[in-house]
Design a protein around this motif. Structure first.
Motif, PDB file in Angstrom:
ATOM      1  N   THR A   1       0.827  -1.211   0.000  1.00 20.57           N
ATOM      2  CA  THR A   1       0.000   0.000   0.000  1.00 20.57           C
ATOM      3  C   THR A   1       0.864   1.265   0.000  1.00 20.57           C
ATOM      4  N   ALA A   2       2.134   1.134   0.432  1.00 20.17           N
ATOM      5  CA  ALA A   2       3.021   2.305   0.391  1.00 20.17           C
ATOM      6  C   ALA A   2       4.479   1.878   0.502  1.00 20.17           C
TER       7      ALA A   2
ATOM      8  N   GLU B   1       7.622   4.346   1.308  1.00 17.47           N
ATOM      9  CA  GLU B   1       8.073   5.726   1.507  1.00 17.47           C
ATOM     10  C   GLU B   1       9.575   5.738   1.700  1.00 17.47           C
TER      11      GLU B   1
ATOM     12  N   THR C   1       4.653  -0.547   3.703  1.00 18.43           N
ATOM     13  CA  THR C   1       3.383  -0.955   4.303  1.00 18.43           C
ATOM     14  C   THR C   1       2.709  -1.949   3.365  1.00 18.43           C
TER      15      THR C   1
ATOM     16  N   ARG D   1      -3.042  -4.515   8.015  1.00 11.61           N
ATOM     17  CA  ARG D   1      -1.803  -4.004   7.402  1.00 11.61           C
ATOM     18  C   ARG D   1      -0.654  -4.077   8.395  1.00 11.61           C
TER      19      ARG D   1
ATOM     20  N   THR E   1       3.637  -2.685   8.903  1.00  7.80           N
ATOM     21  CA  THR E   1       4.687  -1.784   8.430  1.00  7.80           C
ATOM     22  C   THR E   1       6.040  -2.328   8.852  1.00  7.80           C
TER      23      THR E   1
ATOM     24  N   PRO F   1       2.852   0.887  -4.765  1.00  8.85           N
ATOM     25  CA  PRO F   1       1.503   0.574  -4.304  1.00  8.85           C
ATOM     26  C   PRO F   1       0.751  -0.272  -5.330  1.00  8.85           C
TER      27      PRO F   1
END
Ligand SMILES: Cc1nc2c(=O)[nH]c(=O)nc-2n(C[C@H](O)[C@H](O)[C@H](O)CO)c1C
Length: 119
Positions: free
Chosen positions: A13-14, A16, A25, A57, A59, A77
């Motif tokens: 989903t991410a 960064e 994530t 989820r 991380t 993503p």
């Protein structure tokens, strides 16, 4: 320690990027059912440590060395990833002993459909 038997396909989903690391994530309803901070989850075979989990989820912080030795930096993503929780001490050894410490990356040069679908 892992067995190499993938439990589910998760979805990124991410990702960064930070100065010397990245925060990844991933959505994984199965592997997050009992995930806690400090647990190990293999993402595409790479052993990573959960820094947060909730609402299906989790991380992880991906260090520079891990970004350099794996394909995790290429994730975006929506990407699907293989997920496996660390093997429980009372679990059945259905696969192999897998540390999840990746040595490096390789390039697929050919892929042909198998005739029998067996392994
Ligand atoms: C347990 C663990 N946790 C992390 C982590 O949270 N973040 C990270 O970047 N690397 C971790 N590693 C080491 C990686 O598995 C290792 O760097 C890759 O497999 C490449 O060798 C390990 C072994």
């Amino acid at each position: 320690m892992f067995t190499g038997i993938v439990e589910e396909l998760g979805t990124v989903t991410a990702l960064e990027r930070r100065a010397t690391s990245a925060v990844l994530t991933v959505e994984g309803p199965l592997v997050t059912t009992d995930a806690r901070h400090g647990d190990s989850i293999a993402v595409n075979g790479v052993c990573l440590t959960v820094t947060g989990a909730g609402q299906s989820r989790f991380t992880v912080d991906v260090m520079n060395q891990t970004l350099e030795l794996t394909t995790l930096a290429t994730l975006a993503p929506g990407a699907r990833v293989n997920l496996e929780r660390a093997m429980p001490v009372d679990g059945r050894f259905g696969g192999h002993v897998v540390q999840g410490h990746v040595d490096g990356t390789a390039t697929v040069v050919a892929r042909q459909p198998g005739s029998t679908g067996r392994w």
